[in-house]
Enzyme design. Structure first.
Site, PDB file in Angstrom:
ATOM      1  N   LYS A  17       0.839  -1.210   0.000  1.00  0.00           N
ATOM      2  CA  LYS A  17       0.000   0.000   0.000  1.00  0.00           C
ATOM      3  C   LYS A  17       0.869   1.254   0.000  1.00  0.00           C
ATOM      4  CE  LYS A  17      -3.470   2.878   0.304  1.00  0.00           C
ATOM      5  NZ  LYS A  17      -4.653   2.965   1.165  1.00  0.00           N
ATOM      6  N   LYS A  35      -0.321  11.782   5.085  1.00  0.00           N
ATOM      7  CA  LYS A  35      -0.011  10.798   6.129  1.00  0.00           C
ATOM      8  C   LYS A  35       0.623   9.546   5.521  1.00  0.00           C
ATOM      9  CE  LYS A  35      -2.633   7.614   6.882  1.00  0.00           C
ATOM     10  NZ  LYS A  35      -3.568   6.505   7.044  1.00  0.00           N
TER      11      LYS A  35
END
Lengths: 292, 292
Positions: free
Chosen positions: A172, A240
């Site tokens: 990811k 983030k």
């Protein structure tokens, strides 16, 4: 008998995912910090739970879809958390995007109580969540993925076993690196065209017909050309995620100069107060630098 | 009667393009610095010419496909160049990738002799040239494009009128910016995965199924994962193209931090002696920085 599923975190992603599980015929218990989303899901047939602990006590499989690692740690390991209500044999599937080492730590704590864990972050945004076409990247034991597969199949169209605990989060992070640079690619191409007198819509049209095509361009390019930045994927979450990627690079000796640059451009977007816009709003940072 | 076509520049791109014009039934005259490619095309039915001047005298439409602006200027404006052999009513289509302002200057010099000009750079690489699926970006007058369209249709599948003289080159610069950043995107994602213990082939497989997909990844990702960098598109040409993009940005007040970074990474690739590899070999620069 079909597994009873609990879903914690009913935001932009979790809400349509819970709805897809209900549609697929699963018994679903839900829990969320704000009540509005819980009531929406209850109206669609879900059972509300007051705390993650209470939810876990009624579930065979618990799915978490939360903003960041501190949220996952509190919801899973806190006093009223999932593990406090868990029994041996339960399966925890964390679909949030967090650091691989956080996913590994949670798996160790869960294993001590006989609870199996998968990290299973997703790509595809809120559109993919709604259409159940998410790409799901899974880390953990193959047997646990086999157990989870009927559930994950109701949420996504591509399910890939990437390796042991944390490997789903690693892939990811790679995904977010690529998407971030694709946003920069499209933004710089559109800005160069606009400053040189070519309509950004023509730039998008030509580029998407050739070697410069990207799925991000197909999905977001026309809206960017119109200056529309409704999320989609929020800029502050992508920022983030790039922090996770750079931390992972630091830990493992990777060198990511492009990612570091785009991470700073996202920081500028957030500093402008635009962190809740779609991540494609990165274009506006470059426009501002060029005085537009 | 069908227009007689001259093609100057029979490299990785020009050779298959000339072959496609012959296949489409056009009478084609060819000219090239090295003789080997000329003989190859003559065997396929083309007429050889000794100089661009001689070629122009036998052609209604002249196509140039050359490495850089100095080559185009010499071939078009030199003593034995195209304009020396041209008659009023001739059409010059420069399909090389050069700076927009160079294209504009050539159009002015040609117009003084009654010769019409189009800048018509392409995207799609040698595979696209061979398959006649190039995306062709055209700058110049609409009437001249209408005249060129039957010819360009034998070379590409997408033909877009981008604006006046130079606009095709502007959009090509935008294209090269986007592709360069897509190469960086894929390289950084693959390196992060590899350093973190995930097979780059899995990274490519997962990313191409989701939001991180790009055509470059589809075409080159699997070969990059195997460490294969046969061109395709040569790194030194892409480095030249990024120089054009940065010069255009400087002239028009665009700000391209990502492009500037990747331009320097291509400079590093060339400094290693690898400028004739495929542009996807950018990955090896990052690998070297990470000590691999």
């Amino acid at each position: 008998m079909q597994e009873r599923i609990g879903v914690i975190g009913l935001g932009l992603m979790g809400r349509p995912m819970a709805q897809n599980l209900l549609r697929a015929g699963f018994a679903v218990t839900v829990c969320n910090r704000s009540r509005a989303a819980v009531e929406l899901l209850a109206a669609a047939g879900a059972t509300p739970a007051a705390t993650p602990r209470e939810l876990a006590a009624q579930s065979d499989v618990v799915i978490t879809m939360l903003p960041d690692a501190p949220d996952v740690e509190q919801v899973v390991c806190g006093a009223n958390g999932v593990l406090a209500g868990a029994r041996p044999g339960m399966l925890l599937i964390d679909m949030s995007t967090i650091a691989p080492h956080s996913a590994q730590q949670i798996a160790v704590r869960a294993a001590a109580l006989g609870v199996a864990c998968l990290d299973a972050p997703v790509s595809g945004g809120s559109e993919g969540a709604a259409a159940a076409t998410l790409s799901i990247m899974v880390g953990g034991a193959a047997a646990d993925l086999a157990r989870a597969r009927p559930i994950l199949s109701a949420l996504g169209s591509t399910i890939t076993h990437c390796g042991d605990h944390g490997a789903g989060q690693t892939v990811k992070a790679c995904n977010q690196v690529a998407v971030a640079l694709h946003i920069a690619a499209l933004s710089e191409a559109m800005l160069l065209g606009a400053q040189s007198g070519v309509d950004p819509a023509i730039v998008v049209q030509v580029l998407s017909g050739g070697l410069a095509q990207s799925r991000f361009m197909d999905l977001r390019g026309p809206a960017m050309a119109r200056g529309e930045f409704t999320p989609g994927g929020r800029a502050r979450f992508h920022h983030k995620d790039l922090g996770i990627a750079l931390q992972l690079a630091r830990a493992n000796g990777a060198v990511l100069p492009g990612t570091a640059l785009v991470e700073q451009l996202f920081a500028a977007l957030i500093a402008r107060g635009d962190g809740d816009l779609d991540h494609s709003a990165l274009l506006t940072v470059l426009q501002a630098l060029a005085g537009r």
